[in-house]
Enzyme design. Structure first.
Site, PDB file in Angstrom:
ATOM      1  N   HIS A 221     -84.832  38.331 -16.438  1.00  0.00           N
ATOM      2  CA  HIS A 221     -85.291  38.732 -17.772  1.00  0.00           C
ATOM      3  C   HIS A 221     -86.775  39.061 -17.820  1.00  0.00           C
ATOM      4  O   HIS A 221     -87.139  40.139 -18.263  1.00  0.00           O
ATOM      5  CB  HIS A 221     -84.892  37.746 -18.874  1.00  0.00           C
ATOM      6  N   TYR A 225     -89.878  42.553 -18.680  1.00  0.00           N
ATOM      7  CA  TYR A 225     -91.222  42.591 -19.278  1.00  0.00           C
ATOM      8  C   TYR A 225     -92.269  43.009 -18.270  1.00  0.00           C
ATOM      9  O   TYR A 225     -93.312  43.558 -18.642  1.00  0.00           O
ATOM     10  CB  TYR A 225     -91.555  41.266 -19.972  1.00  0.00           C
ATOM     11  N   HIS A 372     -77.641  50.795 -22.766  1.00  0.00           N
ATOM     12  CA  HIS A 372     -78.816  50.063 -23.251  1.00  0.00           C
ATOM     13  C   HIS A 372     -79.996  50.182 -22.293  1.00  0.00           C
ATOM     14  O   HIS A 372     -81.086  50.544 -22.696  1.00  0.00           O
ATOM     15  CB  HIS A 372     -78.458  48.585 -23.485  1.00  0.00           C
ATOM     16  N   PHE A 373     -79.767  49.894 -20.998  1.00  0.00           N
ATOM     17  CA  PHE A 373     -80.988  49.895 -20.176  1.00  0.00           C
ATOM     18  C   PHE A 373     -81.470  51.295 -19.826  1.00  0.00           C
ATOM     19  O   PHE A 373     -82.610  51.459 -19.429  1.00  0.00           O
ATOM     20  CB  PHE A 373     -80.936  48.941 -18.974  1.00  0.00           C
ATOM     21  N   HIS A 374     -80.634  52.309 -20.028  1.00  0.00           N
ATOM     22  CA  HIS A 374     -81.196  53.648 -19.848  1.00  0.00           C
ATOM     23  C   HIS A 374     -82.065  54.072 -21.032  1.00  0.00           C
ATOM     24  O   HIS A 374     -82.888  54.969 -20.899  1.00  0.00           O
ATOM     25  CB  HIS A 374     -80.096  54.677 -19.572  1.00  0.00           C
ATOM     26  N   ARG A 437     -68.485  48.489 -17.052  1.00  0.00           N
ATOM     27  CA  ARG A 437     -69.540  49.060 -16.226  1.00  0.00           C
ATOM     28  C   ARG A 437     -69.225  48.765 -14.770  1.00  0.00           C
ATOM     29  O   ARG A 437     -68.256  48.071 -14.462  1.00  0.00           O
ATOM     30  CB  ARG A 437     -70.887  48.451 -16.600  1.00  0.00           C
ATOM     31  N   ARG A 438     -70.042  49.305 -13.877  1.00  0.00           N
ATOM     32  CA  ARG A 438     -69.915  49.035 -12.440  1.00  0.00           C
ATOM     33  C   ARG A 438     -68.502  49.276 -11.932  1.00  0.00           C
ATOM     34  O   ARG A 438     -67.924  48.448 -11.237  1.00  0.00           O
ATOM     35  CB  ARG A 438     -70.323  47.591 -12.136  1.00  0.00           C
TER      36      ARG A 438
HETATM   37  C1  HEM Z   1     -80.816  61.136 -13.232  1.00  0.00           C
HETATM   38  C2  HEM Z   1     -80.980  60.086 -14.013  1.00  0.00           C
HETATM   39  C3  HEM Z   1     -79.984  58.953 -14.101  1.00  0.00           C
HETATM   40  C4  HEM Z   1     -78.607  59.004 -14.085  1.00  0.00           C
HETATM   41  C5  HEM Z   1     -77.719  60.234 -14.022  1.00  0.00           C
HETATM   42  C6  HEM Z   1     -78.137  57.640 -14.161  1.00  0.00           C
HETATM   43  C7  HEM Z   1     -76.788  57.257 -14.187  1.00  0.00           C
HETATM   44  C8  HEM Z   1     -76.314  55.963 -14.125  1.00  0.00           C
HETATM   45  C9  HEM Z   1     -74.946  55.543 -14.244  1.00  0.00           C
HETATM   46  C10 HEM Z   1     -73.760  56.470 -14.487  1.00  0.00           C
HETATM   47  C11 HEM Z   1     -74.894  54.188 -14.102  1.00  0.00           C
HETATM   48  C12 HEM Z   1     -73.701  53.267 -14.261  1.00  0.00           C
HETATM   49  C13 HEM Z   1     -72.813  53.124 -13.128  1.00  0.00           C
HETATM   50  C14 HEM Z   1     -71.762  52.059 -13.320  1.00  0.00           C
HETATM   51  O1  HEM Z   1     -71.953  51.066 -14.049  1.00  0.00           O
HETATM   52  O2  HEM Z   1     -70.682  52.226 -12.708  1.00  0.00           O
HETATM   53  C15 HEM Z   1     -76.246  53.742 -13.877  1.00  0.00           C
HETATM   54  C16 HEM Z   1     -76.610  52.433 -13.658  1.00  0.00           C
HETATM   55  C17 HEM Z   1     -77.917  51.994 -13.608  1.00  0.00           C
HETATM   56  N1  HEM Z   1     -79.061  52.758 -13.781  1.00  0.00           N
HETATM   57 FE1  HEM Z   1     -79.147  54.760 -13.984  1.00  0.00          FE
HETATM   58  N2  HEM Z   1     -79.213  56.804 -14.211  1.00  0.00           N
HETATM   59  C18 HEM Z   1     -80.372  57.566 -14.173  1.00  0.00           C
HETATM   60  C19 HEM Z   1     -81.679  57.110 -14.227  1.00  0.00           C
HETATM   61  C20 HEM Z   1     -82.052  55.780 -14.220  1.00  0.00           C
HETATM   62  C21 HEM Z   1     -83.398  55.281 -14.330  1.00  0.00           C
HETATM   63  C22 HEM Z   1     -84.652  56.156 -14.492  1.00  0.00           C
HETATM   64  C23 HEM Z   1     -83.328  53.924 -14.245  1.00  0.00           C
HETATM   65  C24 HEM Z   1     -84.420  52.901 -14.296  1.00  0.00           C
HETATM   66  C25 HEM Z   1     -85.704  53.122 -14.218  1.00  0.00           C
HETATM   67  C26 HEM Z   1     -81.945  53.576 -14.049  1.00  0.00           C
HETATM   68  C27 HEM Z   1     -81.479  52.286 -13.875  1.00  0.00           C
HETATM   69  C28 HEM Z   1     -80.155  51.921 -13.704  1.00  0.00           C
HETATM   70  C29 HEM Z   1     -79.702  50.570 -13.434  1.00  0.00           C
HETATM   71  C30 HEM Z   1     -80.577  49.313 -13.281  1.00  0.00           C
HETATM   72  C31 HEM Z   1     -78.309  50.614 -13.356  1.00  0.00           C
HETATM   73  C32 HEM Z   1     -77.358  49.432 -13.131  1.00  0.00           C
HETATM   74  C33 HEM Z   1     -76.911  49.318 -11.737  1.00  0.00           C
HETATM   75  C34 HEM Z   1     -75.899  48.217 -11.585  1.00  0.00           C
HETATM   76  O3  HEM Z   1     -75.034  48.044 -12.461  1.00  0.00           O
HETATM   77  O4  HEM Z   1     -75.989  47.499 -10.582  1.00  0.00           O
HETATM   78  N3  HEM Z   1     -81.187  54.712 -14.055  1.00  0.00           N
HETATM   79  N4  HEM Z   1     -77.102  54.845 -13.906  1.00  0.00           N
HETATM   80 CU   LIG Z   2     -82.770  39.615 -20.732  1.00  0.00          CU
END
Ligand code: HEM
Ligand SMILES: [Cu+2]
Length: 552
Positions: A221, A225, A372-374, A437-438
């Protein structure tokens, strides 16, 4: 004297950090692009590549590597700018820290690419990666500590030479962020060194799963921050200068950072609300502490809009909202960050939903969380970093952010906003319906579940269109970075891109705000209150340790 000039030797270490950050950014966003197509069943991976391998790389490279390297570049440049050039020792230790962080990163990435570590960026036990993956994580953290402590050293020298003075706001905030980071990392260091490494190398036969998750979220968490505070530094200290104004209130800015140190750590259980093994009293207590973070968040929002309104009225804005039109919308350094802030309004509201004990049941582990985190780290933080990049790289390389590059920058932030709106709206809505998710593509045997994906917005295609626009935007940003680094025309004395630092009047600021002993002490008290008993219970009543699972 040119106010934007940073000592040449200090610029170099900041540039190396930036180079690493943007390399991770390009590969990480490419993984994101692949993910949206795999989920859409439009892409089938070859046998040697796995969805969860890509997802691990995506989470690590963007949320951990891009952010951390960018933050240290920003801190190194800004501390040299506001406190003066580094001494030889501080510079050397910054380099050593950078090298260790980079080596740790490379080791982690190699293990993921080798297919030995598809454990996602949360590396939850009982999934087990190769031992070297955890060694890489440990090196990464140690490297950031070395860089962090060398900046603390630089700050200590400044304070010794300026007895009785408050430090410049930028330096104060950077030190607050580093303090938060070091305290937060204690949890991840404990679980990696004492649980994962012995377990992965076979020295212990089982792992206490719930303890490891709790230690992870003790870190996880405040990690958010650690991303957010540098963005807030840009909002408090940089943006007012860009729009020609001043910091609204020096004391409020400092107070909010101190409150973030206190209230962002003893709250990790709000990520574990569905987990057995932690009694609801402790979950409840940490949920209450979580909501305390709303206070410094609203202080920040208030300060920002006060700065904007005061400046807009100075420029002749009339009526209730006339000042908005007077803000420098044509300056992409400002507009990018304003849009970043706007995304944080729904982002923050969603966070309140996630942290609410009961509502968390609805969204837990669904695509809502991804949405949310996006719109928190993926846009407010990331786009603030883009906005900083546009002047920081020219400032460090002595090149010009030309008119044509500024136009491209507008196109870049516009596409990122549109892509993110599409992708994250789809994710939020699908998550509310129940989509997990995931997961790679799932045929969802049940018709009811298949119907979730039939809506105009609740659709894998919408997500894929959004994701594709996002990747194009990311590639455009990397193109701009390369131009600003090597190819744009050299700046002259007059056109040199300055490092904007707004004036902040600290004459009325209470001195105790910079008495770190008080704040670190209270932080540890709160941590002890929130964690001692539940962690002791997790250790005392532990089930037999879990063996390893490798699902890939
Ligand atoms: C081209 C830009 C991006 C695309 C297309 C994208 C797409 C995605 C998608 C589809 C997932 C979900 C996959 C799943 O749950 O099966 C994901 C997970 C995630 N994304 Fe992105 N994302 C982008 C940029 C970013 C950026 C800029 C960040 C952070 C600075 C980010 C951080 C994360 C994180 C932390 C997860 C979770 C991974 C996990 O569940 O272990 N993403 N993204
Ligand atoms: Cu938190």
């Amino acid at each position: 004297m040119n106010t934007g000039q940073i000592a040449a030797k200090d610029r170099k270490v900041a540039l190396f950090n930036l180079g690493f950050a943007y390399s991770a950014f390009l590969i990480g966003t490419l993984c994101g692009l692949l993910q949206v197509f795999i989920r859409n069943d439009a892409l089938n991976l070859p046998g040697w590549l796995d969805y969860y391998q890509i997802l691990t790389a995506h989470g690590l490279l963007l949320a951990i590597v891009f952010t951390t390297f960018f933050i240290f570049a920003f801190f190194q440049a800004g501390m040299s700018r506001t406190l003066g050039a580094f001494g030889p020792k501080v510079r050397l230790w910054n380099w050593i820290g950078f090298v260790v962080t980079a080596l740790g990163t490379i080791l982690v990435v190699v293990m993921v690419v080798a297919g030995q570590a598809s454990v996602l960026y949360t590396f939850y036990a009982p999934l087990q990666a190769h031992g070297l993956f955890y060694v890489g994580l440990a090196l990464f953290v140690i490297g950031t500590w070395i860089q962090g402590f060398s900046l603390v050293g630089h700050y200590a020298v400044w304070r010794r030479n300026h007895k009785g003075e408050l430090s410049p706001l930028f330096a104060f905030m950077a030190i607050a962020t580093i303090i938060l980071w070091v305290i937060a990392c204690l949890g991840v260091v404990a679980t990696v060194l004492f649980q994962f490494i012995p377990w992965a190398f076979g020295w212990t036969s089982g792992i206490n799963v719930e303890l490891s998750r709790s230690l992870f979220w003790y870190f996880g968490h405040p990690l958010v921050y650690f991303w957010l505070l540098p963005a807030y530094m840009a909002w408090y200290v940089i943006v007012p200068k860009i729009i020609g104004g001043k910091v609204f209130s020096d004391s409020l800015g400092r107070l909010s950072f101190v409150l973030f140190i206190l209230f962002s750590i003893p709250v990790g259980f709000h990520h574990q609300l569905t987990e057995p093994g932690i009694s609801s009293f402790w979950k409840f207590l940490q949920t209450v502490l979580t909501f305390m973070v709303i206070i410094p968040s609203l202080i920040t929002a208030f300060s920002m809009f006060a700065t904007f309104e005061i400046r807009g009225r100075e420029l002749g804005g009339r009526g209730l909202f006339g000042w908005i039109r007077k803000l420098p919308w044509r300056d992409v350094r400002f507009t990018s960050i304003f849009i970043a802030m706007a995304f944080f309004i729904p982002g923050g509201a969603g966070g309140i939903i996630n942290a609410s004990f009961q509502m968390n049941e609805v969204i837990h582990n669904t695509l809502w969380v991804v949405g949310h985190f996006h719109i928190t780290v993926g846009t407010p933080v990331a786009m603030t970093f883009f906005g900083l990049t546009f002047w920081l790289i020219p400032n460090l390389t002595g090149r010009r952010f030309t008119k044509s590059l500024q136009k491209l920058a507008f196109l870049q932030i516009a596409t990122w906003s549109v892509g993110m709106l599409l992708m994250s709206t789809a994710q939020h809505l699908l998550g509310l319906l129940g989509a997990p998710r995931r997961t790679a593509y799932t045929g969802y045997a049940h018709d009811d579940a298949l119907a979730w994906f039939d809506g105009l917005l609740t659709n894998h295609v919408t997500m894929a269109v959004g994701g594709s626009i996002l990747f194009l935007s990311a590639a455009l940003l990397v193109f701009i970075v390369i131009q600003l680094w090597w190819l744009a025309p050299k700046a002259s004395e007059q056109t040199y891109e300055e490092f904007p630092i707004a004036e902040s009047d600290s004459s009325m600021t209470p001195r105790f705000l910079e008495n770190w002993k008080i704040w670190i002490g209270i932080a540890f008290l709160l941590i002890a209150l929130a964690y001692t008993i539940p962690l002791a219970e997790l250790i005392q009543h532990a089930p037999p340790g879990s063996g390893r699972f490798q699902t890939w």
